[in-house]
Design an enzyme around this catalytic site. Structure first.
Site, mmCIF file in Angstrom:
data_model
loop_
_atom_site.group_PDB
_atom_site.id
_atom_site.type_symbol
_atom_site.label_atom_id
_atom_site.label_comp_id
_atom_site.label_asym_id
_atom_site.label_seq_id
_atom_site.Cartn_x
_atom_site.Cartn_y
_atom_site.Cartn_z
ATOM 1 N N LYS A 1 -1.115 -1.958 -4.590
ATOM 2 C CA LYS A 1 -2.144 -0.920 -4.491
ATOM 3 C C LYS A 1 -1.449 0.435 -4.559
ATOM 4 O O LYS A 1 -0.678 0.786 -3.679
ATOM 5 C CB LYS A 1 -2.908 -1.080 -3.170
ATOM 6 C CG LYS A 1 -4.149 -0.242 -3.097
ATOM 7 C CD LYS A 1 -5.083 -0.706 -1.998
ATOM 8 C CE LYS A 1 -4.660 -0.285 -0.625
ATOM 9 N NZ LYS A 1 -5.658 -0.610 0.410
ATOM 10 N N ASP B 1 0.861 -1.189 0.000
ATOM 11 C CA ASP B 1 0.000 0.000 0.000
ATOM 12 C C ASP B 1 0.904 1.248 0.000
ATOM 13 O O ASP B 1 1.341 1.686 -1.059
ATOM 14 C CB ASP B 1 -0.916 -0.076 1.223
ATOM 15 C CG ASP B 1 -1.939 1.046 1.295
ATOM 16 O OD1 ASP B 1 -2.084 1.790 0.320
ATOM 17 O OD2 ASP B 1 -2.598 1.197 2.348
HETATM 18 P P1 5GP Z 1 1.962 -0.499 3.726
HETATM 19 O O1 5GP Z 1 3.086 -0.412 4.703
HETATM 20 O O2 5GP Z 1 2.427 -0.850 2.329
HETATM 21 O O3 5GP Z 1 1.102 0.728 3.745
HETATM 22 O O4 5GP Z 1 0.979 -1.596 4.250
HETATM 23 C C1 5GP Z 1 1.183 -2.934 4.071
HETATM 24 C C2 5GP Z 1 0.303 -3.740 4.974
HETATM 25 O O5 5GP Z 1 -0.919 -3.055 5.301
HETATM 26 C C3 5GP Z 1 -0.111 -5.008 4.244
HETATM 27 O O6 5GP Z 1 0.850 -6.020 4.432
HETATM 28 C C4 5GP Z 1 -1.452 -5.298 4.893
HETATM 29 O O7 5GP Z 1 -1.256 -6.004 6.089
HETATM 30 C C5 5GP Z 1 -2.020 -3.917 5.221
HETATM 31 N N1 5GP Z 1 -2.938 -3.457 4.151
HETATM 32 C C6 5GP Z 1 -2.716 -2.483 3.246
HETATM 33 N N2 5GP Z 1 -3.772 -2.343 2.414
HETATM 34 C C7 5GP Z 1 -4.685 -3.274 2.802
HETATM 35 C C8 5GP Z 1 -5.989 -3.651 2.323
HETATM 36 O O8 5GP Z 1 -6.555 -3.126 1.353
HETATM 37 N N3 5GP Z 1 -6.611 -4.655 3.002
HETATM 38 C C9 5GP Z 1 -6.054 -5.287 4.066
HETATM 39 N N4 5GP Z 1 -6.760 -6.262 4.633
HETATM 40 N N5 5GP Z 1 -4.823 -4.970 4.542
HETATM 41 C C10 5GP Z 1 -4.145 -3.973 3.904
#
Ligand code: 5GP
Length: 173
Positions: free
Chosen positions: A129, A101
């Site tokens: 994403k 994300d």
């Molecule tokens: P980042 O550090 O890239 O923002 O977040 C990564 C983590 O956030 C992912 O491994 C996941 O656990 C959680 N996450 C991010 N987007 C989503 C989503 O759309 N749905 C869910 N269930 N978890 C997400």
């Protein structure tokens, strides 16, 4: 009641996993690969992916990170909850993520893994994403790209629920 809109069907997930498994198998042919799954969300993805790799030597380990301070977009809010046990010094490592994300978790984990001295680190993600990306991370193998939305199912949770759903849904509260 939340609304669940199907985003990626069961067959499509498996089709995309077969596609990247073939590429990964070609890229690492004749080499030993250490897959490092990011708990908990990547457990199903890693299980399906590893069974489709045609590599003779594959090791598997897991990492778990968590971010505190719900809506903060900062790598300083990330803590390591579980570290790896396998020695990755001089090894080829493939990090297996459920969803990237902001990319901050991944950036933190790559930095952490680099400290062990692997010979290479690449990243594979079920979902890339894009909308909130804040860290410049490179995702080498991607099953599906989405722009935004909160997704659940096939390992992805909402407050620890819905990980068992066989396909991926956009959850609207
Ligand atoms: P980042 O550090 O890239 O923002 O977040 C990564 C983590 O956030 C992912 O491994 C996941 O656990 C959680 N996450 C991010 N987007 C989503 C989503 O759309 N749905 C869910 N269930 N978890 C997400």
């Amino acid at each position: 009641m939340p609304e669940f809109i199907p985003v990626i069907k069961k067959d499509e997930i498996q089709h995309q996993i077969s596609r990247i498994a073939e590429t990964i198998s070609t890229d690492y042919q004749g080499r030993e690969l250490v897959l490092i799954g990011v708990l908990k969300g990547a457990f199903l993805f890693l299980a399906d992916l590893v069974r489709q790799l045609t590599l003779a030597k594959v090791k598997i380990d897991f990492l778990q990170a968590s971010s505190y301070g719900a809506d903060t977009v900062s790598s300083e809010s990330i803590v390591l909850k579980k570290d790896i046990d396998v020695d990755i010094r001089g090894k080829d490592v493939l990090v297996v993520e459920d969803i990237v994300d902001t990319g901050l978790t991944l950036a933190y984990l790559i930095n952490h893994l680099e400290g062990f001295g692997p010979s290479s680190i690449k990243v594979c993600a079920m979902i890339d994403k894009r909308e909130r990306r804040a860290a410049a991370v490179n995702v080498d193998y991607v099953c599906t790209t989405v722009e935004n939305g909160f997704l659940v199912g096939y390992g992805l949770d909402y407050a620890e629920d819905y990980r068992n759903l066989p396909e991926i849904y956009h959850m609207k509260l």
